[in-house]
Structures are given as structure tokens and as C-alpha cells.
Design an enzyme around this catalytic site. Structure first.
Site, short mmCIF file in Angstrom:
data_model
loop_
_atom_site.label_atom_id
_atom_site.label_comp_id
_atom_site.label_asym_id
_atom_site.label_seq_id
_atom_site.Cartn_x
_atom_site.Cartn_y
_atom_site.Cartn_z
N GLN A 163 0.80 -1.23 0.00
CA GLN A 163 0.00 0.00 0.00
C GLN A 163 0.84 1.29 0.00
O GLN A 163 0.55 2.20 -0.76
CB GLN A 163 -0.93 0.00 1.21
CG GLN A 163 -1.83 1.21 1.30
CD GLN A 163 -2.74 1.12 2.52
OE1 GLN A 163 -3.70 0.36 2.51
NE2 GLN A 163 -2.43 1.86 3.56
N GLU A 205 -3.46 9.41 -1.17
CA GLU A 205 -2.76 10.19 -0.14
C GLU A 205 -1.67 11.05 -0.76
O GLU A 205 -0.78 11.53 -0.06
CB GLU A 205 -2.19 9.26 0.93
CG GLU A 205 -3.28 8.49 1.65
CD GLU A 205 -2.78 7.75 2.87
OE1 GLU A 205 -1.73 8.10 3.43
OE2 GLU A 205 -3.46 6.80 3.28
N ASP A 241 4.19 0.43 4.50
CA ASP A 241 2.93 -0.05 5.06
C ASP A 241 2.41 -1.09 4.08
O ASP A 241 1.91 -0.76 3.01
CB ASP A 241 1.91 1.08 5.25
CG ASP A 241 0.60 0.56 5.84
OD1 ASP A 241 0.53 -0.65 6.15
OD2 ASP A 241 -0.36 1.36 5.98
N LYS A 336 -4.62 5.82 15.28
CA LYS A 336 -5.62 6.50 14.44
C LYS A 336 -6.85 6.69 15.32
O LYS A 336 -7.57 5.73 15.60
CB LYS A 336 -6.00 5.62 13.26
CG LYS A 336 -4.92 5.44 12.20
CD LYS A 336 -5.37 4.30 11.29
CE LYS A 336 -4.64 4.26 9.99
NZ LYS A 336 -4.95 2.99 9.28
N ARG A 365 -5.87 9.23 8.04
CA ARG A 365 -6.53 8.20 7.25
C ARG A 365 -6.40 8.55 5.77
O ARG A 365 -6.02 9.67 5.43
CB ARG A 365 -8.04 8.11 7.61
CG ARG A 365 -8.37 7.78 9.05
CD ARG A 365 -7.73 6.54 9.61
NE ARG A 365 -7.91 5.30 8.87
CZ ARG A 365 -8.54 4.23 9.31
NH1 ARG A 365 -9.10 4.25 10.51
NH2 ARG A 365 -8.61 3.11 8.60
N SER A 366 -6.77 7.61 4.92
CA SER A 366 -6.68 7.91 3.49
C SER A 366 -7.73 8.93 3.07
O SER A 366 -7.53 9.68 2.13
CB SER A 366 -6.78 6.63 2.67
OG SER A 366 -7.89 5.86 3.08
C1 2PG Z 1 -3.23 2.97 6.69
C2 2PG Z 1 -4.13 4.13 6.35
C3 2PG Z 1 -3.39 5.40 6.09
P1 2PG Z 1 -6.60 3.86 5.58
O1 2PG Z 1 -3.46 1.82 6.27
O2 2PG Z 1 -2.28 3.13 7.45
O3 2PG Z 1 -2.39 5.22 5.12
O4 2PG Z 1 -5.02 3.82 5.30
O5 2PG Z 1 -6.92 5.18 6.16
O6 2PG Z 1 -7.25 3.65 4.23
O7 2PG Z 1 -6.87 2.73 6.52
MG MG Z 2 -1.76 0.94 7.61
#
Ligand code: 2PG
Ligand code: MG
Length: 429
Positions: A163, A205, A241, A336, A365-366
Site C-alpha cells: 500500500q 494520499e 505499510d 488513528k 486516514r486515506s
Molecule cells: C493505513 C491508512 C493510512 P486507511 O493503512 O495506514 O495510510 O489507510 O486510512 O485507508 O486505513
Molecule cells: Mg496501515
């Protein structure tokens, strides 16, 4: 009581993917106000707090009318007259009113935006910046940033299986210098991709949306970008990540880009080979959330030489952090706030990880907005690390820029978190 909550009001605003999200404004008896905005993830852990979405045809089902009604109705009524400085009581009230383990009744989006707004109002009543209100007399370091250079996985149409390909500017002496290094590597990577004819815009992102033939090709390109930008000898290192829950489950890892399916053991062998061959110092969610044995095996195999971060695996939950430490899984946690749903529970997760000597990384977050609160949380909670995405798109840049302002406010007292915040022995080379 000046800090008593007088009014709580929610409205619909729009996030960086053009989807509806919840904004909450809280006002106190003395006139102070605070605002909170719910971010939204795409690669979510199955144990996260659940956002309440309207479903149906409008906005792809992402509507938030029911979440707004919950804030303007039951939540506003329950919080009236509570002291905004008593964040624990505010959050306990929200948790009890919701009554579910994953906040699915009132909605994780309704609850987190409210919890954030109350905290902001309390800081405003103090006349302090949020980071200063949170830090109190405690120590504060400006966070070591993790900056995404290539975006993949669920944030880029699964163009790569991995990712996030990120960098950490370990050689920086200040946050300001860290941003200079990020800018140079981001630009160099864009030029290299353009020269190769594989630059396809930017991902969710802000990282370059690449066209690579394999996941490892991205690693090679990242090393070349760091070199082209003029950084040497571990000044800028790599963080990944993997977000492995997106392509792995039940001990099988399906690498779509490479048209291969691997067992946990085969996947770990591949990953450990990358760790050996590339300057990788941090790996997040190396295995799927349902693979605790794989997480233990990876953590043991890197033997403390790499930061092993739990995101989907730990979902900002203090109890899960403690259990993982006991089981020898991970040595760092992604924080988060909307994964757990309240400010109090997020802070408890930070405290649990710190007690264990783990790394703590406050993360966006994304799906984001112009809200810069996480810059203040990372500094005020003395987390040591911050991850907000790449080095483009204003919902990302706003957060980096806010840390620069905090650094300026601290002036001569500013201390930048270098490699010392990583939970490993010695500085990696
Ligand atoms: C992650 C986040 C941020 P998402 O996996 O760390 O990059 O992604 O907010 O889509 O969970
Ligand atoms: Mg992650």
C-alpha cells in the site's frame, strides 16, 4: 461553570475523496468553541469503530445523515452541561450512550468528531494551542515524519499490492529540514517515474501512482530517488505499510501484480529478503490481521532491527497492544483516533505502548480534510512519529505545515525526534 458544554451541532462537509463526512462544533458556556471532523479509512481493520453511513444510491452509500442526526439529537442532549475539561467523562458518556463494542449504534464518525470537538473547545477555553494544552508540563518532541512517496494497494486501484512506500528522513536535525528532505525525494521520484513513462498521477494520499511490474521494482525506484536527491548513508531510509489484510487471509497471500499466491512462510521469506536488501527500518502490517503467528514470526525474525507496526492488527486499542506485546507481536503501534472512536481511548493506546517502550505513530486516514488536529496530537502526546500521507494535496500538506508552525512556536525549545524514537537498538544503517 465556564467550561460546561452548552451546544453540540453537526453538519455535513466533504472529505478529500469527495465523500460526505461529519463535522461537529461544540460551544461552551464561557463562549469557547471547538471543531472536530471525522476522517475515513479505506483499508480498515475489522475491529475498528464502525462509521454510520446511510447506504442507498446517494454518494455511493456514504451519506452521513443518520450520523448527523445522532449528534444533533441524543449526543447533544447527553453532553449538555458536562465539563469539557473532563474528557474522560465526555467519552465515557458517548461510549455508554452508544452501548456497542464497535460504536456502530451512534456511529464511529459521529462519536469521534464529537470527542475531537470537545477537546478542541477545552483547549480554546484555556487560550492554548491544542498541542500545548495536551503536553502540559510534560516533554514534547516534534515528530519524526513518515512520508509516502508511492501510493498503492487500496489507495491506487491496487496498482501495487503493497500500500505505502514511504521514507523517513533520519538524518534531519529539525522538522523543517525533514520537510526539505521529503520535498527533494518526492520530486526526484516523480522525475524518475516520468522519465520511465510510468507516472500515472497521484494516489489517494498524494504519493505518485506508479506503473510497476513488481512490488520490488518500487523499492528499487525508491532507493534511486533517495540517491538522486543526494542523500546517503541512512540519512533517508524506507518505511513500508504493507496493509497485508488487503491481499492476505487465512495464511494465503495473493500478490495480484505478480500473479502469485504465497503461504505465510513464503511471503515472510520474500519480505525478509527485502528487509535485508533495502534500507527498510519500519514495516507496518506485514501480515494480515488474522495471522497472529505470522506477526510473531516476522517480529522475531527481524530481531529488534526493524520497527514492526500494528495498524489493522491493533486498531489503536490498549488491550490489544498489551496482548500483542505479551505474545511477541509488533514493537510499535499506529494511532488513528477514529479506529477506536474517542480521544480518551486513543490516549490510553499511546500510554499503553509507551509503557512497553514501543514506538507510537499518530496517523491520518486515506480520507482526510483540512483538519490539522493530528499534528497537535502527535506533538502534544509526545508520540515521536507522524504519518499523514505524501508530499502533495493540501489535506496532507496542511498537517505537515502545521507541525512547522508548532516548531516555530517552540523556538529555541524545539526538539526534533530523530532515529531515537524508533523502538530499535541503535541507529539502523
Ligand atoms: C493505513 C491508512 C493510512 P486507511 O493503512 O495506514 O495510510 O489507510 O486510512 O485507508 O486505513
Ligand atoms: Mg496501515
Amino acid at each position: 461553570m465556564n467550561n460546561a458544554i452548552r451546544a453540540v451541532h453537526a453538519r455535513r462537509i466533504w472529505d478529500s475523496r469527495g465523500r460526505p463526512t461529519v463535522e461537529v462544533e461544540v460551544s461552551l458556556a464561557g463562549g469557547a468553541r471547538g471543531r472536530g471532523i471525522a476522517p475515513a479509512g479505506t483499508s480498515r481493520g475489522s475491529n475498528e469503530a464502525v462509521d454510520l453511513r446511510d447506504g442507498g444510491d446517494s454518494f455511493g452509500g456514504f451519506g452521513v445523515q443518520r450520523a448527523l442526526a445522532n449528534v444533533n439529537g441524543p449526543i447533544a442532549a447527553a453532553l449538555e452541561n458536562i465539563d469539557a475539561e473532563d474528557q474522560e467523562r465526555v467519552d465515557r458518556t458517548l461510549i455508554q450512550l452508544d452501548g456497542t463494542p464497535n460504536k456502530s449504534n451512534l456511529g464511529g464518525n459521529a462519536i469521534i468528531a464529537t470527542s475531537m470537538a470537545v477537546l478542541q473547545a477545552a483547549a480554546a477555553a484555556h487560550g492554548s494551542s491544542l498541542w500545548r494544552y495536551l503536553a502540559g508540563a510534560g516533554p514534547t518532541v516534534l515528530p519524526l515524519p513518515e512520508i509516502q512517496i508511492f501510493g498503492g494497494g487500496a489507495h491506487a486501484g491496487r496498482r501495487t499490492d503493497i500500500q505505502d512506500f514511504l521514507i523517513m528522513p533520519l538524518g534531519a536535525q529539525s522538522f523543517d529540514e525533514a520537510m526539505v528532505m521529503a520535498a527533494e525525494v518526492y520530486r526526484a521520484a516523480g522525475e524518475l517515474l516520468a522519465a520511465k513513462g510510468s507516472r500515472c498521477g497521484v494516489a489517494d494520499e498524494g504519493g505518485w501512482w506508479p506503473d510497476f511490474a513488481s512490488n520490488e521494482e518500487a523499492l528499487g525506484m525508491l532507493v534511486r530517488a533517495i540517491d538522486k536527491a543526494g542523500y546517503r548513508n541512512g540519512e533517508v531510509v524506507i518505511s513500508l505499510d504493507i496493509a497485508a489484510s488487503e491481499f492476505g487471509s487465512r495464511g494465503r497471500y495473493k500478490l495480484a501484480l505478480e500473479k502469485r499466491e504465497l503461504s505465510t512462510a513464503e511471503w515472510l521469506e520474500m519480505l525478509l529478503g527485502w528487509v535485508k536488501r533495502y534500507p527498510i527500518v519500519s514495516v507496518e502490517d506485514p501480515v494480515a490481521e488474522d495471522d497472529p503467528d505470522g506477526m510473531r514470526a516476522f517480529t522475531r525474525a527481524v530481531g529488534g532491527a526493524v520497527q514492526v507496526v500494528g495498524d489493522d492488527f491493533l486498531v489503536t486499542n490498549a488491550k490489544r497492544i498489551e496482548d500483542a506485546a505479551e505474545a511477541g507481536q509488533c514493537n510499535a503501534v499506529l494511532i488513528k483516533p477514529n479506529q477506536t472512536g474517542t480521544m480518551t481511548e486513543s490516549k490510553q493506546a499511546v500510554a499503553a505502548a509507551k509503557r512497553l517502550g514501543w514506538g507510537t505513530i499518530v496517523s491520518a486516514r486515506s480520507g482526510e480534510t483540512e483538519d490539522v488536529m493530528i499534528a497537535h496530537l502527535a506533538t502534544g502526546w509526545n508520540a515521536g512519529q507522524l504519518k499523514v500521507g505524501s508530499f502533495s494535496r493540501s489535506e496532507r500538506m496542511a498537517k505537515w505545515n502545521e507541525v512547522l508552525r508548532i516548531e516555530a512556536q517552540l523556538g529555541a525549545a524545539a526538539r526534533f525526534a530523530g532515529a531515537g524514537v524508533l523502538p530499535m537498538r541503535g541507529k539502523p544503517s
